[in-house]
Design an enzyme around this catalytic site. Sequence first.
Site, PDB file in Angstrom:
ATOM      1  CG  ASP A  40      -2.045   0.954   1.135  1.00 58.80           C
ATOM      2  OD1 ASP A  40      -2.393   1.349  -0.001  1.00 58.80           O
ATOM      3  OD2 ASP A  40      -2.600   1.338   2.182  1.00 58.80           O
ATOM      4  CG  HIS A  82      -0.429   1.760  -8.991  1.00 56.44           C
ATOM      5  ND1 HIS A  82      -0.545   1.437  -7.660  1.00 56.44           N
ATOM      6  CD2 HIS A  82      -1.565   2.429  -9.308  1.00 56.44           C
ATOM      7  CE1 HIS A  82      -1.709   1.888  -7.198  1.00 56.44           C
ATOM      8  NE2 HIS A  82      -2.336   2.507  -8.172  1.00 56.44           N
ATOM      9  CD1 TRP A 118     -12.510  -5.996  -9.696  1.00 54.68           C
ATOM     10  CD2 TRP A 118     -11.922  -5.164 -11.683  1.00 54.68           C
ATOM     11  NE1 TRP A 118     -11.816  -6.970 -10.376  1.00 54.68           N
ATOM     12  CE2 TRP A 118     -11.447  -6.489 -11.604  1.00 54.68           C
ATOM     13  CE3 TRP A 118     -11.656  -4.432 -12.851  1.00 54.68           C
ATOM     14  CZ2 TRP A 118     -10.740  -7.109 -12.632  1.00 54.68           C
ATOM     15  CZ3 TRP A 118     -10.947  -5.050 -13.881  1.00 54.68           C
ATOM     16  CH2 TRP A 118     -10.502  -6.364 -13.767  1.00 54.68           C
ATOM     17  CG  LEU A 140       9.006 -17.534  -3.254  1.00 52.56           C
ATOM     18  CD1 LEU A 140       9.205 -17.509  -1.742  1.00 52.56           C
ATOM     19  CD2 LEU A 140       9.241 -16.134  -3.821  1.00 52.56           C
TER      20      LEU A 140
HETATM   21  C1  FPP Z   1      -2.319   0.125  -3.030  1.00 52.09           C
HETATM   22  O1  FPP Z   1      -1.808   1.422  -3.158  1.00 52.09           O
HETATM   23  C2  FPP Z   1      -1.771  -0.662  -4.064  1.00 52.09           C
HETATM   24  C3  FPP Z   1      -2.493  -1.192  -5.073  1.00 52.09           C
HETATM   25  C4  FPP Z   1      -3.949  -1.046  -5.224  1.00 52.09           C
HETATM   26  C5  FPP Z   1      -1.839  -1.945  -6.115  1.00 52.09           C
HETATM   27  C6  FPP Z   1      -0.519  -2.522  -5.758  1.00 52.09           C
HETATM   28  C7  FPP Z   1       0.129  -2.822  -7.005  1.00 52.09           C
HETATM   29  C8  FPP Z   1       1.424  -2.769  -7.253  1.00 52.09           C
HETATM   30  C9  FPP Z   1       2.488  -2.543  -6.270  1.00 52.09           C
HETATM   31  C10 FPP Z   1       1.848  -2.979  -8.604  1.00 52.09           C
HETATM   32  C11 FPP Z   1       1.406  -4.310  -9.041  1.00 52.09           C
HETATM   33  C12 FPP Z   1       2.547  -5.114  -9.270  1.00 52.09           C
HETATM   34  C13 FPP Z   1       2.505  -6.125 -10.072  1.00 52.09           C
HETATM   35  C14 FPP Z   1       3.773  -6.716 -10.440  1.00 52.09           C
HETATM   36  C15 FPP Z   1       1.245  -6.660 -10.610  1.00 52.09           C
HETATM   37  P1  FPP Z   1      -2.812   2.609  -3.230  1.00 52.09           P
HETATM   38  O2  FPP Z   1      -2.969   3.023  -4.618  1.00 52.09           O
HETATM   39  O3  FPP Z   1      -4.087   2.249  -2.543  1.00 52.09           O
HETATM   40  O4  FPP Z   1      -2.039   3.687  -2.445  1.00 52.09           O
HETATM   41  P2  FPP Z   1      -2.668   4.844  -1.579  1.00 52.09           P
HETATM   42  O5  FPP Z   1      -3.204   4.194  -0.341  1.00 52.09           O
HETATM   43  O6  FPP Z   1      -1.491   5.701  -1.331  1.00 52.09           O
HETATM   44  O7  FPP Z   1      -3.715   5.504  -2.418  1.00 52.09           O
END
Ligand code: FPP
Length: 248
Positions: free
Chosen positions: A13, A30, A62, A124
Amino acid sequence: MQSSIKHVAIIMDGNGRWATQRRRPRLWGHVRGASIVSDIVEASDNLGVKALTLYAFSTENWSRPLDEVTGLVKILNKFLIKERQRLIKNKVAFKVIGDTSHLNSEIKKLIQDLEHETKNFEGLKLSFAFSYGARKEIVDSINSWIVKHPNQLMTEQDFANGLYRPETGEVDLLIRTGGDFRISNFLLWQIAYAELFFTQTKWPEFSVAEYTKIINSVANRERRFGAIHSMPSLDESQQLAKQHINQI
Ligand code: FPP
């Protein structure tokens, strides 16, 4: 290195906030977040971790703006292409857990091919939770049991066997980056006895050094699994409990 931490789950996160603080679009966070995933995967192997489950996209995600949703799907697509060889070289057994039915056919094929190619690997066990929700996983396990065994009650073990990747078992350590103290519908059954670690570090700034420090500090915590003294594992604690029940 031998460690008592065999299954690590991570809620990655803080990407959006990290990017916004830098006056960049959330998607950039991301992208940066995805770029450190491989290092964490490789470090897991070196730290003696046997299973790593990463929360990449929840069923609730989504509802984010369409450009962010499509961006996250593209990031997964790129990751599967770019990291394929490295995962295979490192004998990583890869699987996506979650409802992939809404993904396009190109990415579904990439996922299926990589899962198929790596399924017998003994390195892993890497799981990407994508379009994943723990409540749905729970309901899916119960429903598949009911269909196969009408009118028969299930045991805890039957239930666990119906989860998306039963061989990864209980989570020993759940890490959440980004400073919030929530579970967000992630692996609700599997974290029953997990150690929890919340760090302020936002995911794009998470590092192998911090990961190593967390694993080492948690490995030194006493885990009792409901007993009063440190127990080697949940299985052993449960076996001992059964023996005691039979003796009274
Ligand atoms: C939460 O951060 C994170 C996500 C919803 C997506 C996490 C995804 C990645 C790290 C990239 C995916 C990696 C691969 C390889 C598929 P947030 O956007 O909710 O952050 P915020 O709380 O700061 O808004």
